[in-house]
Design a protein around this motif. Structure first.
Motif, mmCIF file in Angstrom:
data_model
loop_
_atom_site.group_PDB
_atom_site.id
_atom_site.type_symbol
_atom_site.label_atom_id
_atom_site.label_comp_id
_atom_site.label_asym_id
_atom_site.label_seq_id
_atom_site.Cartn_x
_atom_site.Cartn_y
_atom_site.Cartn_z
ATOM 1 N N MET A 1 0.837 -1.198 0.000
ATOM 2 C CA MET A 1 0.000 0.000 0.000
ATOM 3 C C MET A 1 0.874 1.251 0.000
ATOM 4 O O MET A 1 0.608 2.218 -0.734
ATOM 5 C CB MET A 1 -0.909 -0.023 1.224
ATOM 6 C CG MET A 1 -2.008 1.024 1.252
ATOM 7 S SD MET A 1 -3.156 0.735 2.634
ATOM 8 C CE MET A 1 -2.130 1.222 4.017
ATOM 9 N N LEU A 2 1.946 1.211 0.800
ATOM 10 C CA LEU A 2 2.882 2.334 0.859
ATOM 11 C C LEU A 2 3.556 2.557 -0.492
ATOM 12 O O LEU A 2 3.702 3.695 -0.950
ATOM 13 C CB LEU A 2 3.944 2.072 1.934
ATOM 14 C CG LEU A 2 5.032 3.127 2.120
ATOM 15 C CD1 LEU A 2 4.432 4.459 2.563
ATOM 16 C CD2 LEU A 2 6.058 2.664 3.135
ATOM 17 N N ALA B 1 2.345 1.782 -3.404
ATOM 18 C CA ALA B 1 1.344 2.371 -4.296
ATOM 19 C C ALA B 1 1.190 3.870 -4.037
ATOM 20 O O ALA B 1 1.039 4.667 -4.966
ATOM 21 C CB ALA B 1 0.002 1.662 -4.117
ATOM 22 N N VAL B 2 1.264 4.251 -2.751
ATOM 23 C CA VAL B 2 1.193 5.675 -2.383
ATOM 24 C C VAL B 2 2.363 6.436 -2.976
ATOM 25 O O VAL B 2 2.192 7.514 -3.561
ATOM 26 C CB VAL B 2 1.168 5.830 -0.842
ATOM 27 C CG1 VAL B 2 1.446 7.274 -0.436
ATOM 28 C CG2 VAL B 2 -0.178 5.388 -0.283
ATOM 29 N N THR B 3 3.590 5.883 -2.848
ATOM 30 C CA THR B 3 4.783 6.588 -3.348
ATOM 31 C C THR B 3 4.762 6.705 -4.870
ATOM 32 O O THR B 3 5.305 7.653 -5.423
ATOM 33 C CB THR B 3 6.079 5.861 -2.922
ATOM 34 O OG1 THR B 3 6.104 4.553 -3.487
ATOM 35 C CG2 THR B 3 6.185 5.771 -1.421
ATOM 36 N N GLU B 4 4.133 5.725 -5.525
ATOM 37 C CA GLU B 4 4.056 5.753 -6.995
ATOM 38 C C GLU B 4 2.837 6.540 -7.481
ATOM 39 O O GLU B 4 2.550 6.579 -8.680
ATOM 40 C CB GLU B 4 4.002 4.318 -7.533
ATOM 41 C CG GLU B 4 5.305 3.543 -7.297
ATOM 42 C CD GLU B 4 5.188 2.074 -7.651
ATOM 43 O OE1 GLU B 4 4.059 1.614 -7.985
ATOM 44 O OE2 GLU B 4 6.214 1.366 -7.597
ATOM 45 N N LYS B 5 2.120 7.145 -6.515
ATOM 46 C CA LYS B 5 0.930 7.955 -6.818
ATOM 47 C C LYS B 5 -0.168 7.141 -7.506
ATOM 48 O O LYS B 5 -0.940 7.660 -8.316
ATOM 49 C CB LYS B 5 1.287 9.184 -7.675
ATOM 50 C CG LYS B 5 2.388 10.060 -7.079
ATOM 51 C CD LYS B 5 2.035 10.591 -5.717
ATOM 52 C CE LYS B 5 3.132 11.462 -5.126
ATOM 53 N NZ LYS B 5 2.860 11.859 -3.735
ATOM 54 N N SER C 1 -1.218 10.097 -1.684
ATOM 55 C CA SER C 1 -1.053 9.587 -3.049
ATOM 56 C C SER C 1 -1.493 10.574 -4.123
ATOM 57 O O SER C 1 -1.473 10.274 -5.310
ATOM 58 C CB SER C 1 -1.856 8.274 -3.221
ATOM 59 O OG SER C 1 -3.222 8.491 -2.960
ATOM 60 N N SER C 2 -1.879 11.775 -3.698
ATOM 61 C CA SER C 2 -2.320 12.782 -4.683
ATOM 62 C C SER C 2 -1.132 13.396 -5.397
ATOM 63 O O SER C 2 -0.061 13.576 -4.771
ATOM 64 C CB SER C 2 -3.117 13.887 -3.982
ATOM 65 O OG SER C 2 -4.321 13.369 -3.477
#
Length: 325
Positions: free
Chosen positions: A209-210, A212-216, A324-325
């Motif tokens: 999940m993290l 995915a957040v860093t890859e936006k 993630s924005s």
């Protein structure tokens, strides 16, 4: 553990032992080995097991003073009694005068090294701490099991396997058993095999999940979050693990800046080298300031939930959207 192994090999035992530490698997393995070594014929008549915090010290002493019945030893196991955390008046003194025929083994989750019980066992017997094992030891252990089964695996795939299982040896053993049943007669275990049958730990879902957040990849991050909720993971636990991931990334980045390599960072932070390597793959996307801000926002969100300002599930969702924005 080496001293304990030597006791078992030579069949020369102390009168009292204390097993404690985080690695439950090793505690149970050596608990079984000690029972087999001390009572080789499966002698249950001279074996007593006490468990739980309601164990009465006087009952233990009474049993300890009972001579063995047609045997060399009387063996007493005591598990999770709490004697090494709270007050235990009579046993510490008794441990200094145990009869020669007796062997007492305490198996505890937590101990206070300042307690009279701990000091008494240290003086009269042997204390063995079963700590969480590092990745090098775990990899050697896994390779040993696979070699016996005549199976091969690459180092990279081994690291993938450990990211799935975590470092708990009991869980690793169960996942290895699943993997060996899956590959059957094939000699080589592949990445595809691991992905097919190994169950990811919650912390691994959090890392995905993290990432995915860093890859936006906002929808991917939210989908993983909804999966965790479907698995009945409490939102506040997810928030705690997310905050811990960001905090560890912050520490890794700070140590990198000070010139520490992967191995040194692993030792300083007490996390596995492959975990450090996974963090390093995504650290370039963050500045120190951004990581500090992420940790602070996680802490603030927890406060808002506890004070009733935000709903727990919604609060984590809003954080993931923001990050993630």
């Amino acid at each position: 553990m080496k001293s304990l192994q030597e006791d078992i090999r030579q069949k020369e035992f102390k009168n009292v032992y204390l097993f404690y530490g985080e690695e439950a698997y090793l505690k149970q393995i050596y608990k079984k080995r000690m029972k087999e070594a001390l009572l080789p014929d499966g002698d249950e008549m001279n074996f007593t097991f006490f468990e739980g915090k309601k164990t009465e010290p006087q009952e233990v002493i009474q049993m300890a003073q009972t001579m063995p019945f047609f045997a060399e030893r009387r063996v007493i196991f005591l598990e999770n009694t709490g004697f090494f955390k709270g007050q235990c008046e009579s046993l510490p003194e008794y441990l200094s005068q145990l009869p020669e025929y007796l062997c007492m083994i305490f198996i505890e989750e937590e101990v206070d090294k300042r307690s009279r019980m701990y000091k008494a066992v240290k003086k009269s017997g042997r204390i063995v701490e079963f700590a969480k094992q590092d990745s090098d030891m775990l990899i050697r252990w896994i390779f040993g099991i696979l070699n016996k089964e005549q199976k091969k695996i690459t180092r990279n795939d081994m690291e993938l396997f450990l990211t799935k299982t975590g470092t708990d040896m009991g869980n690793i053993e169960k996942e290895l058993e699943k993997l060996l049943c899956y590959v059957l007669e094939r000699d080589v275990i592949t990445r595809a095999d691991i992905e097919a049958v190994c169950t990811s730990q919650v912390s691994n879902h959090i890392f995905d999940m993290l990432r995915a957040v860093t890859e936006k990849k906002q929808q991917r991050a939210l989908d993983l979050y909804y999966d965790l909720l479907a698995l009945k993971e409490p939102p506040m636990r997810i928030l705690y693990l997310l905050a811990r991931q960001f905090n560890q990334m912050l520490q890794v980045k700070e140590l990198e800046k000070e010139g520490y390599d992967q191995s040194a960072i692993s030792k300083r932070l007490g996390i596995q080298p492959f975990v450090v390597k996974n963090y390093q793959k995504i650290l370039g996307r963050y500045s120190l300031g951004q990581l500090k801000s992420a940790v602070e926002k996680c802490t603030k969100t927890e406060e808002q939930v506890k004070t009733g300002y935000l709903n727990d599930a919604l609060s984590v969702e809003l954080l993931l959207v923001e990050f993630s924005s």
